[in-house]
Scaffold this active site. Structure first.
Site, PDB file in Angstrom:
ATOM      1  N   ASP A   2      -7.251 -12.368  -8.214  1.00  0.00           N
ATOM      2  CA  ASP A   2      -7.732 -11.980  -9.535  1.00  0.00           C
ATOM      3  C   ASP A   2      -8.154 -13.193 -10.341  1.00  0.00           C
ATOM      4  OD1 ASP A   2      -7.463  -9.078 -10.001  1.00  0.00           O
ATOM      5  OD2 ASP A   2      -5.395  -9.470  -9.389  1.00  0.00           O
ATOM      6  N   ASN A  50     -13.535  -0.836  -7.147  1.00  0.00           N
ATOM      7  CA  ASN A  50     -14.477  -1.864  -7.615  1.00  0.00           C
ATOM      8  C   ASN A  50     -15.935  -1.383  -7.575  1.00  0.00           C
ATOM      9  OD1 ASN A  50     -12.554  -4.673  -6.315  1.00  0.00           O
ATOM     10  ND2 ASN A  50     -12.623  -3.840  -8.388  1.00  0.00           N
TER      11      ASN A  50
END
Length: 234
Positions: A2, A50
Site C-alpha cells: 500500500d 481495484n
C-alpha cells in the site's frame, strides 16, 4: 504493497509515478526476501476491487504488470526463483495472460524461493469457487476435507502447487486490515503493520519485520511445547 498513490501525491506527482516507484520497491523486496531465506513470498499487486479505480490508472497498472514480468522473469530464472500468479485470469487482457504463462513456464524449476503475485485476486471469490468445485465433485465426508478444500482453493486461482499457510502478513502504508487477501491461508498468520509507504519499504524494513516475527510466541491454539515450528514466509 500500500501507498504508491499517496507516495506520489505527497511529491506532487501523478499516481503513475507512485506505481513505478512501487515496482522498483517490489524488485528490491524480492531480492531481500531471497537473501533473508524467505521460502514463499506473496505480493498483493491488484485486488478484484481495484477494477473500481479510474480506467486510465487500471490500464497503466496492467501495462506495468506486463513490463514487470518481461523484465523480472530472466532475473528470477538466474536467481532460482519460481514465479506464479494467483487470481482470476478471465478478466485480464490476452497479452498479459500470455506474459504470465511465459513467466511461469520459464521459472518453473526455481527452488530458492516461490514468488507469488496476486493479480485480480479476491480471497472471498477464491473460497466460493473452491466450495462450488468441491460440492460438485466431493464424495462422502471422510476427514480429508481440509486438504481437498485447500487443493480446490489453489485450483480456483491457478496455484500450480499447494502453498504453505501464511506465517507473516506485512502491510505497508498504515492500513490495518486484510482487504480480502489470503483469508483462508492467513488463519494463523502473524500480522505486522508499518506506516511506511510501499515505495519507501526496503530491505531493512523487511529484516525488521522478520526479526520481530522471530520473537513472536506462536501456539496455534496449543501450549508452547506442542506448537508447530515457525516457518519463514511472508
Amino acid at each position: 504493497m500500500d501507498g504508491n498513490g499517496r507516495w506520489a501525491t505527497r511529491r506532487g506527482r501523478p499516481r503513475t509515478a507512485g506505481h513505478l516507484a512501487g515496482a522498483r520497491a517490489t524488485r528490491h523486496a524480492i531480492e531481500a526476501a531471497a537473501r533473508l531465506g524467505v521460502e514463499t513470498l506473496t505480493l498483493y499487486a491488484f485486488s478484484g476491487d481495484n477494477w473500481r479505480r479510474p480506467a486510465t490508472e487500471v490500464d497503466g497498472l496492467m501495462r506495468l504488470f506486463r513490463r514487470f514480468l518481461a523484465s523480472e522473469t530472466a532475473r528470477c530464472v538466474s536467481e532460482g526463483i519460481r514465479l506464479t500468479v494467483i487470481g482470476r485470469r478471465d478478466r485480464l487482457a490476452p497479452a498479459l495472460r500470455s506474459a504470465i504463462d511465459g513467466a511461469e513456464q520459464a521459472t518453473t524449476s526455481g527452488r530458492r524461493m516461490h514468488l507469488r503475485i496476486a493479480i485480480d485476486y479476491s480471497a472471498r471469490d477464491a473460497i466460493l469457487r473452491a466450495a462450488r468445485a468441491l460440492a460438485a465433485t466431493t464424495p462422502a465426508a471422510n476427514g480429508d476435507e481440509p486438504a481437498r478444500f485447500a487443493a480446490a482453493l489453489g485450483a480456483a486461482y491457478h496455484e500450480p502447487a499447494p502453498a504453505p499457510d501464511v506465517d507473516l502478513l506485512l502491510r505497508t502504508g498504515g492500513e490495518q486490515r486484510l482487504s480480502d487477501f489470503l483469508l483462508w491461508e492467513a488463519a494463523y498468520a502473524e500480522l505486522w503493520f508499518t506506516p511506511t509507504l510501499w515505495p519507501d519499504f526496503g530491505a531493512a524494513d523487511l529484516a525488521q519485520a522478520l526479526a520481530d516475527f522471530g520473537r513472536r510466541d506462536r501456539r496455534f491454539g496449543a501450549i508452547v511445547a506442542d506448537a508447530a515450528p515457525a516457518r519463514w514466509s511472508a
